[in-house]
Write a protein that holds these residues in place. Structure first.
Motif, PDB file in Angstrom:
ATOM      1  N   SER A  51       0.485  -1.425   0.300  1.00  0.00           N
ATOM      2  CA  SER A  51       0.036   0.220  -0.329  1.00  0.00           C
ATOM      3  C   SER A  51       1.047   1.474   0.803  1.00  0.00           C
TER       4      SER A  51
ATOM      5  N   HIS B 137       3.090   2.697  -2.057  1.00  0.00           N
ATOM      6  CA  HIS B 137       2.282   3.728  -3.181  1.00  0.00           C
ATOM      7  C   HIS B 137       1.221   4.606  -3.039  1.00  0.00           C
ATOM      8  N   TRP B 138      -0.096   3.756  -2.708  1.00  0.00           N
ATOM      9  CA  TRP B 138      -1.121   5.084  -2.690  1.00  0.00           C
ATOM     10  C   TRP B 138      -0.373   6.070  -1.610  1.00  0.00           C
TER      11      TRP B 138
ATOM     12  N   ILE C 259       1.739   4.807 -11.412  1.00  0.00           N
ATOM     13  CA  ILE C 259       1.167   3.283 -10.751  1.00  0.00           C
ATOM     14  C   ILE C 259       0.186   3.030 -11.387  1.00  0.00           C
TER      15      ILE C 259
END
Length: 446
Positions: A51, A53-54, A105
């Motif tokens: 998570s 990169h989020w 992403i």
């Protein structure tokens, strides 16, 4: 020296010792030699891998949208205003960073942006930007251990007789250098930036420290040498890196562009060298201890400790991450998809031939590609047959120091007064000054 309570002594000693262990002490952890702060960051990075990169995406959008909104809000001294109220250029940079994060992403738009060799490298689960989000968390929260309890005042007073005449710097800057050397250059930049903002360094001092002393860690030097297959030469390799580092640290503050920086603090105060003199009946140890204990005495509040730490983290996330992603991606795109750095490297070919470096044509492109990312020169140079040339490339890639994917991006994202042109000039000067030193050692070894 005046008397202090036992509590004040403990308030100086315990957090300072904890800070030294966490930020500066390489320990055998999990079969590797790591500093604890980097180990904590890598552990968290593993947990957050699916998570992170989020988290980066959300943070980059908060930075971009906040900066756009604050373009229309008057300047004041609040934390939020200082966080988002930046120039048009840095607002655009934050917007570009947010846009890049979406493209990377979701892998949409030009592949040159989201490729695993460019933006994908930076925003991968184990990439630099992802790692920065975890190292910033621990480094930001725990930096007050180094900053707030007297360690810098004590060691700074002890080192002033060395740092000022040799490098034109206050003694406390030795901590920044040591933190980078055994820990990580990114932490060194963050430590320097924080002290500059708090008024401990002048503009000139902060620029010198950030661009000269934020050296590559011992750990990364090992990785570089392994990449070119010369692990058995670690001792002479690292001694050469240190030799170049000291020579460069002596020369760079005395020439353009660092010599021309203003010797005034962030609030406009001029440099006061008298402040570094010892009072009557004091020596370096007693004056350093008294300064340290006075500082510790002023920082008894646990609330302030955590408040300062949380502000550090938010400042790093909002101010630094978008710059690293935006500039790092653009630099890597130029390196991977254009002949830009190959062309720029051509003038170094005659110089390499002059100093007797074999396979000069192949080595020339590695001379400037390091400006994009510190690891690119060794990737390109790993296939070169000559051990002498591979040694030269590996050593040069570390001593150049200004990498847009890390230290360069961090410097631009900080409030340290260096611009993009400064970084290019510093990079080229470091390369040229290091050239004869590294070449001489390479010929002696091989």
């Amino acid at each position: 020296m005046k008397k202090f309570s036992l509590f004040t002594w403990l308030l100086f000693l315990l957090p300072s010792i904890a800070g030294v262990i966490l930020f500066m002490t390489p320990l055998p952890i999990g079969g590797e030699i790591k500093i604890p702060i980097a180990w904590f960051a890598s552990l968290l990075s593993g947990v957050l891998e699916p998570s992170v990169h989020w988290i980066a995406l959300i943070t980059l959008f908060i930075a971009a949208i906040g900066s756009l909104i604050f373009l229309f809000i008057p300047k004041n001294d609040s934390f939020i205003n200082n966080l988002f109220k930046v120039s048009i250029f840095w607002t655009i940079t934050r917007v570009v960073g947010a846009i890049f994060s979406v493209l990377i992403i979701f892998q949409i738009g030009p592949e040159a942006i989201w490729s695993e060799d460019t933006g994908g490298l930076l925003l991968a689960p184990d990439g630099l930007v992802s790692f920065l989000f975890t190292i910033f968390l621990f480094a930001g929260l725990l930096l007050p251990l180094l900053l707030n309890f007297g360690l810098l005042e004590f060691l700074g007073t002890m080192m002033v007789k060395i740092m000022r005449p040799l490098f034109k710097l206050p003694g406390r800057s030795a901590i920044d250098a040591l933190t980078s050397w055994v820990g990580d250059g990114t932490i060194g930049v963050l430590l320097t930036s924080r002290q500059y903002e708090e008024g401990y360094y002048t503009k000139k001092e902060a620029a010198i420290i950030g661009s000269t002393f934020s050296v590559v860690s011992i750990t990364f030097c090992i990785v570089v040498l392994e990449q070119v297959g010369l692990e058995k030469y670690f001792a002479p390799y690292y001694l050469t890196v240190l030799l170049c580092g000291v020579v460069l640290a002596f020369i760079m503050p005395r020439i353009y562009p660092l010599a021309g920086k203003e010797d005034v603090h962030i609030d406009g105060r001029p440099l006061d060298l008298d402040a570094e003199k010892f009072p009557e009946n004091y020596n370096a140890v007693t004056h350093g201890l008294e300064n340290a204990l006075n500082t510790a005495n002023k920082n008894r509040s646990i609330t302030k400790f955590f408040s300062d730490g949380i502000k550090n983290v938010i400042d790093m996330y909002i101010g630094v991450a978008p710059v690293v992603l935006a500039f790092g991606t653009i630099a890597l795109m130029l390196a991977e998809y254009t002949p830009f750095f190959t062309i720029l490297g051509k003038p170094f070919e005659p110089l390499l031939l002059l100093f007797g470096i074999p396979e000069a044509a192949e080595a020339a492109q590695t001379m400037v590609v390091g400006f994009a990312d510190m690891f690119l020169p060794t990737i390109l140079g790993a296939s070169i047959d000559s051990e002498l040339t591979r040694f030269f490339i590996a050593t040069m890639s570390v001593t150049q120091l200004i990498y847009m994917s890390e230290v360069g991006g961090l410097l631009l994202g900080s409030k340290i007064p260096v611009n993009f042109k400064d970084l290019i000039v510093i990079f080229l000067l470091r390369t040229l000054i290091s050239f004869p030193i590294i070449a001489a050692v390479a010929h002696i070894l091989f």
